[in-house]
Design an enzyme around this catalytic site. Structure first.
Site, PDB file in Angstrom:
ATOM      1  N   ASP A   1      42.002  28.498  35.801  1.00 41.54           N
ATOM      2  CA  ASP A   1      40.673  29.072  35.990  1.00 41.54           C
ATOM      3  C   ASP A   1      39.555  28.146  35.532  1.00 41.54           C
ATOM      4  O   ASP A   1      38.483  28.109  36.156  1.00 41.54           O
ATOM      5  CB  ASP A   1      40.574  30.412  35.266  1.00 41.54           C
ATOM      6  CG  ASP A   1      40.876  30.292  33.773  1.00 41.54           C
ATOM      7  OD1 ASP A   1      41.641  29.394  33.392  1.00 41.54           O
ATOM      8  OD2 ASP A   1      40.368  31.126  32.998  1.00 41.54           O
TER       9      ASP A   1
ATOM     10  N   HIS B   1      43.835  23.423  30.985  1.00 38.80           N
ATOM     11  CA  HIS B   1      43.029  23.834  32.136  1.00 38.80           C
ATOM     12  C   HIS B   1      42.249  25.123  31.958  1.00 38.80           C
ATOM     13  O   HIS B   1      41.550  25.542  32.883  1.00 38.80           O
ATOM     14  CB  HIS B   1      43.932  23.976  33.374  1.00 38.80           C
ATOM     15  CG  HIS B   1      45.056  24.962  33.198  1.00 38.80           C
ATOM     16  ND1 HIS B   1      45.813  25.423  34.249  1.00 38.80           N
ATOM     17  CD2 HIS B   1      45.563  25.577  32.100  1.00 38.80           C
ATOM     18  CE1 HIS B   1      46.731  26.254  33.810  1.00 38.80           C
ATOM     19  NE2 HIS B   1      46.594  26.362  32.508  1.00 38.80           N
ATOM     20  N   HIS B   2      42.348  25.795  30.813  1.00 40.04           N
ATOM     21  CA  HIS B   2      41.639  27.071  30.636  1.00 40.04           C
ATOM     22  C   HIS B   2      40.278  26.918  29.963  1.00 40.04           C
ATOM     23  O   HIS B   2      39.469  27.850  30.025  1.00 40.04           O
ATOM     24  CB  HIS B   2      42.482  28.035  29.804  1.00 40.04           C
ATOM     25  CG  HIS B   2      43.741  28.489  30.470  1.00 40.04           C
ATOM     26  ND1 HIS B   2      43.749  29.067  31.717  1.00 40.04           N
ATOM     27  CD2 HIS B   2      45.039  28.452  30.062  1.00 40.04           C
ATOM     28  CE1 HIS B   2      44.998  29.361  32.050  1.00 40.04           C
ATOM     29  NE2 HIS B   2      45.793  28.991  31.072  1.00 40.04           N
ATOM     30  N   ALA B   3      40.019  25.800  29.300  1.00 37.10           N
ATOM     31  CA  ALA B   3      38.783  25.647  28.528  1.00 37.10           C
ATOM     32  C   ALA B   3      37.563  25.771  29.433  1.00 37.10           C
ATOM     33  O   ALA B   3      37.518  25.209  30.530  1.00 37.10           O
ATOM     34  CB  ALA B   3      38.778  24.304  27.809  1.00 37.10           C
ATOM     35  N   LYS B   4      36.577  26.519  28.964  1.00 36.64           N
ATOM     36  CA  LYS B   4      35.336  26.732  29.707  1.00 36.64           C
ATOM     37  C   LYS B   4      34.238  25.799  29.201  1.00 36.64           C
ATOM     38  O   LYS B   4      34.398  25.079  28.235  1.00 36.64           O
ATOM     39  CB  LYS B   4      34.883  28.186  29.570  1.00 36.64           C
ATOM     40  CG  LYS B   4      35.929  29.209  29.991  1.00 36.64           C
ATOM     41  CD  LYS B   4      36.314  29.036  31.445  1.00 36.64           C
ATOM     42  CE  LYS B   4      37.117  30.234  31.965  1.00 36.64           C
ATOM     43  NZ  LYS B   4      38.371  30.450  31.201  1.00 36.64           N
TER      44      LYS B   4
END
Length: 585
Positions: free
Chosen positions: A176, A135-138
């Site tokens: 995020d 879930h952190h990958a942008k």
């Protein structure tokens, strides 16, 4: 407990990759989980599927083309060159360019997309992909051990068929990347339960609630160290009940990051295996299509225990299994107790001591009470196949090689992106959108400079170095291997350094006033600019100067007639000179 149709996605290759011997993230945990699930004889009770790996084209539904192209080519040997000395794509030490990173990411993304599709098509009530949940990958950058955001890709697949999706995150770290992707829409509500403070990623303040149409549809439930099963349950259940009552989601995505368990190497919470699994049981009881994903978790044996037990919860057989572990290939890992359990530690619950838990519960329920009823969206029939497939055209990989126009467009895109990074890095807090609650302190990392990042392993901020002055030039990687002429440039284009050199001329430096988009530079001079461009292009002074105007050197009107007359006169003079020379002879 009633039975559910459960689809379980697993790729045997997922445990073969490694971030590095000393790295906290261990993909092998998925293989250990699968061994435990198999040892408990759960596989015959589910549909076992191996998803097709996500293609680069599929990944670009969320991520940028340039970033996906980078992931498909990066190796430990060329990483420094492709990341421009660690200034783009893979920033810091959390996300190493390990061998097979693209294949590993395609397994994770492919499983989540396939599970979402199977769920929405009604072929399953619950779909599980423990390899997902990154879930952190942008959009254009890896973060927190995550390279591809499979959650966003899965939700986007769901939104093709349903109007609203609820995303719940019980990882110790704030989700995020998912929140950022849907921060301005009301079609996805994100609800994250996480540790907050001087803790990675630094986002997830209770007053971060979305923006524009998505205002109010991003919820953050911050915790302090030591939250227990009872404390977690006291806020999880009323918040989820209120969300479902107000938002009425068509599907739920539950990210089951196991770093919120007691004793995790990078977490700070104090949940037991049963307390963590209670979230799965509670959401399952709502009888809404449910997608279960993995996530964080860095004490490997506890991760395997939790996800195995939660698989049993999805099947509704958690009360029937023996907590004494059956024999399996990794049996020795679970000593000395050899039981399916994660016990609570003696860590103090700071959320109870200062009363922050109750205050946060009241405030979040107030936020939810302010929301209007379930937002509607105009839906239409979704084509079951892509346009290229319908017309029988080749895919992206079937097109001709990259030509000069492709290279120029890619160079311009990189130039604009770098301008955006520079602009964001100097932007002050006052330029951001004001919050409706002016009394709320803004401690979120959203207000930090874009060139600042936090490490997930240390929870310390560090400054991302600016791209080197010879950005894209040939350089030595430190191991004596420079780029030769036959190798591809930093992002696959051989003339990139020329584009950067020309594009950056005249731009303000870091010490000058900030450059805004689509605003002319102060010393803009069109005549000087044309002259500079002519000089770069090698256009000669004189007759060829007309090429600047795009007429190929041809003159128009009176100027053209004068040129013809001058040319005729010159030819006549030459003829006269020749005749005089013949007479002299």
């Amino acid at each position: 407990m009633s039975k559910r149709r459960v689809s379980y996605y697993y790729d045997p290759d997922v445990g073969s990759y490694t971030y590095g011997l000393t790295h906290a993230m261990k993909p092998q945990r998925m293989r250990i989980t699968h061994e435990l699930v198999s040892a408990y004889d759960m596989l015959p009770k589910m549909h076992i599927l191996r998803a097709n790996r996500a293609t680069a084209e599929t990944m670009t539904r969320f991520h940028t083309d340039e970033y996906i192209d980078f992931l498909s080519r990066v190796t430990p040997e060329n990483a420094r060159r492709l990341t421009y000395q660690g200034t783009r794509f893979l920033v810091g030490d959390d996300n190493p360019p390990f061998e097979g990173v693209f294949e590993f990411s395609s397994i994770s993304a492919g499983g989540s997309i396939a599970a979402a599709r199977r769920l929405i098509e009604g072929q399953a009530d619950i779909a599980i992909n423990w390899a997902g949940g990154l879930h952190h990958a942008k959009k254009r950058e890896a973060s927190g051990f995550c390279y591809i955001n499979d959650i966003v890709l899965g939700i986007l697949e769901m939104l093709r068929y349903v109007p609203r999706v609820l995303y719940i995150d019980i990882d110790c770290h704030h989700g995020d990347g998912v929140e950022e992707a849907f921060y301005t829409t009301d079609r996805v509500m994100t609800c994250s339960f996480h540790k907050f403070g001087e803790f990675f990623p630094g986002t997830g303040h209770i007053h971060d609630r979305g923006r524009g149409p998505g205002r109010g549809y991003a919820l953050n439930v911050p915790f302090k160290d030591g939250v227990t099963d009872e404390s977690y349950k006291s806020i999880f259940e009323p918040v989820i009940d209120k969300i479902i009552d107000v938002y009425r989601p068509s599907a739920i995505v539950l990210q089951c990051g196991a770093d919120s368990l007691s004793g995790d190497k990078l977490g700070g919470l104090n949940l037991t295996m049963h307390g963590h699994a209670h979230c799965v049981q509670y959401v399952r009881s709502k009888n809404i299509p449910l997608l279960l994903l993995g996530g964080g978790g860095y004490t490997v044996k506890n991760v395997a225990r939790a996800w195995t037990y939660e698989t049993a919860c999805a099947l509704g057989i958690e009360r029937d299994i023996d907590l004494n572990l059956p024999w399996n290939e990794y049996f020795e890992w679970f000593g000395p107790r050899y039981r399916l359990e994660v016990l609570e530690s003696n860590l103090e619950d700071l959320n109870i001591r200062d009363g922050s838990l109750e205050r946060n519960r009241i405030k979040i329920l107030e936020f939810l009470s302010e929301l209007r009823p379930a937002p509607s969206v105009h839906m239409q029939d979704v084509p079951r196949e892509g346009l290229d497939e319908h017309l029988g055209l080749p895919g992206v990989r079937g097109h001709a090689p990259i030509d000069d126009l492709d290279e120029r467009l890619a160079q311009h895109a990189r130039f604009v992106y770098d301008l955006q990074q520079d602009s964001d890095g100097t932007q002050s807090e006052s330029e951001g959108e004001p919050e409706s609650d002016s009394s709320a302190p803004r401690r979120s990392a959203r207000t930090r400079a874009a060139r600042t990042r936090m490490s997930i392993t240390t929870s310390k901020y560090f400054t991302v170095p600016s791209p080197p002055p010879d950005h894209g030039h040939d350089h030595d990687d430190g191991d004596g291997e420079g780029r030769d002429d036959g190798d591809e440039g930093g992002c696959g284009h051989e003339r990139e350094h020329e584009a950067w050199a020309s594009a950056r001329e005249g731009l303000p430096t870091a010490g000058q006033r900030k450059r805004h988009f689509f605003r002319s530079i102060d010393d803009w001079d069109p005549v000087k600019r044309v002259a500079t461009e002519r000089e770069r292009a090698g256009v000669r002074q004189g007759a060829d100067a007309a090429m600047v105007n795009g007429n190929g050197g041809r003159r128009r009107g009176p100027a053209r007639r004068r040129a013809r007359v001058e040319k005729v006169e010159e030819e006549e003079d030459m003829d006269v000179d020749d005749e005089m020379e013949e007479d002299d002879d």
